[in-house]
Design an enzyme around this catalytic site. Structure first.
Site, mmCIF file in Angstrom:
data_model
loop_
_atom_site.group_PDB
_atom_site.id
_atom_site.type_symbol
_atom_site.label_atom_id
_atom_site.label_comp_id
_atom_site.label_asym_id
_atom_site.label_seq_id
_atom_site.Cartn_x
_atom_site.Cartn_y
_atom_site.Cartn_z
ATOM 1 N N CYS A 132 0.840 -1.202 0.000
ATOM 2 C CA CYS A 132 0.000 0.000 0.000
ATOM 3 C C CYS A 132 0.878 1.257 0.000
ATOM 4 O O CYS A 132 1.435 1.598 -1.040
ATOM 5 C CB CYS A 132 -1.003 -0.061 1.149
ATOM 6 S SG CYS A 132 -2.408 1.053 0.944
ATOM 7 N N HIS A 175 -3.955 -5.284 0.131
ATOM 8 C CA HIS A 175 -3.530 -5.784 1.440
ATOM 9 C C HIS A 175 -3.552 -7.312 1.483
ATOM 10 O O HIS A 175 -4.621 -7.910 1.599
ATOM 11 C CB HIS A 175 -4.448 -5.229 2.529
ATOM 12 C CG HIS A 175 -4.172 -3.804 2.850
ATOM 13 N ND1 HIS A 175 -3.721 -3.394 4.075
ATOM 14 C CD2 HIS A 175 -4.261 -2.682 2.089
ATOM 15 C CE1 HIS A 175 -3.558 -2.080 4.066
ATOM 16 N NE2 HIS A 175 -3.879 -1.628 2.873
ATOM 17 N N GLU A 177 -2.645 -9.193 3.901
ATOM 18 C CA GLU A 177 -2.960 -9.658 5.259
ATOM 19 C C GLU A 177 -4.450 -9.630 5.570
ATOM 20 O O GLU A 177 -4.881 -10.167 6.589
ATOM 21 C CB GLU A 177 -2.186 -8.820 6.288
ATOM 22 C CG GLU A 177 -2.758 -7.456 6.573
ATOM 23 C CD GLU A 177 -2.540 -6.404 5.491
ATOM 24 O OE1 GLU A 177 -3.027 -5.279 5.676
ATOM 25 O OE2 GLU A 177 -1.899 -6.685 4.465
#
Length: 189
Positions: free
Chosen positions: A79, A169, A171
């Site tokens: 990001c 993202h 995660e």
């Protein structure tokens, strides 16, 4: 040991947990609490530059890490980290046409490197209002993933192949194969 540069983001420890679950020791350092000299002494296997608020110019040590260490240590920017890679290589960072906070998108990719053995496309979660501008994309970077409306979602340096960035993202629970993508990075040279 994997070093994560924390850009004061709530997702940083989710990234750290994912890396730990993949069997690696993790050290998280805030972007204003470490410098390149200390990083060299730590001698990390790899570096992840976390998401965070603001622009690349507000990402503390992140830009110095990229410019000083990308030739020697594999780096993954996530990001804001991805945007920092674009910025330090001469790209423009612009507002995304539609703000994507907690939204999912289909991600298309080149099937190489980070994306080996991942479905094409796959669903990933996005939390950002800025992107690397495709119209002023750095010539020393290659686009490796994109959305159906051609927003850049990942890049890799053409000469320092160990320098990669992803806008989404990995995660996030809603990123279908985020753990595999992180494993691909952690297992790479």
């Amino acid at each position: 040991m994997i070093l994560i540069i924390d850009n004061y983001d709530s997702f940083t420890y989710n990234l750290a947990q994912c890396v730990g679950e993949l069997g690696h020791d993790v050290l998280v350092c805030r972007n204003d609490e470490i410098d390149v000299v200390k990083i060299k002494k730590l001698n990390p296997e790899k570096i992840i530059i976390s998401p965070g608020p603001g622009k690349p110019t507000e990402s503390g040590i992140s830009l110095d890490v990229i410019s000083s260490l990308a030739e020697y240590i594999p780096i993954l920017g996530v990001c804001l980290g991805h945007q920092s890679i674009g910025y330090i290589n001469g790209g423009s960072i612009i507002k995304v046409p539609k703000i994507m906070h907690g939204k999912t998108s289909q991600i298309y990719h080149d099937r190489e490197d980070l994306f080996i053995n991942l479905p094409n496309p796959f669903i990933a979660t996005r939390y950002h209002s800025l992107i690397i501008d495709r119209a002023n994309f750095p010539t020393n970077l290659a686009v490796t993933a994109w959305t159906d409306n051609n927003i850049i979602m990942a890049c890799r340096h053409k000469h320092y192949k160990m320098l990669r960035g992803i806008q989404f993202h990995p995660e996030s629970l809603w990123t279908v194969c985020g753990q595999q993508l992180l494993k691909n990075f952690l297992d790479s040279d």
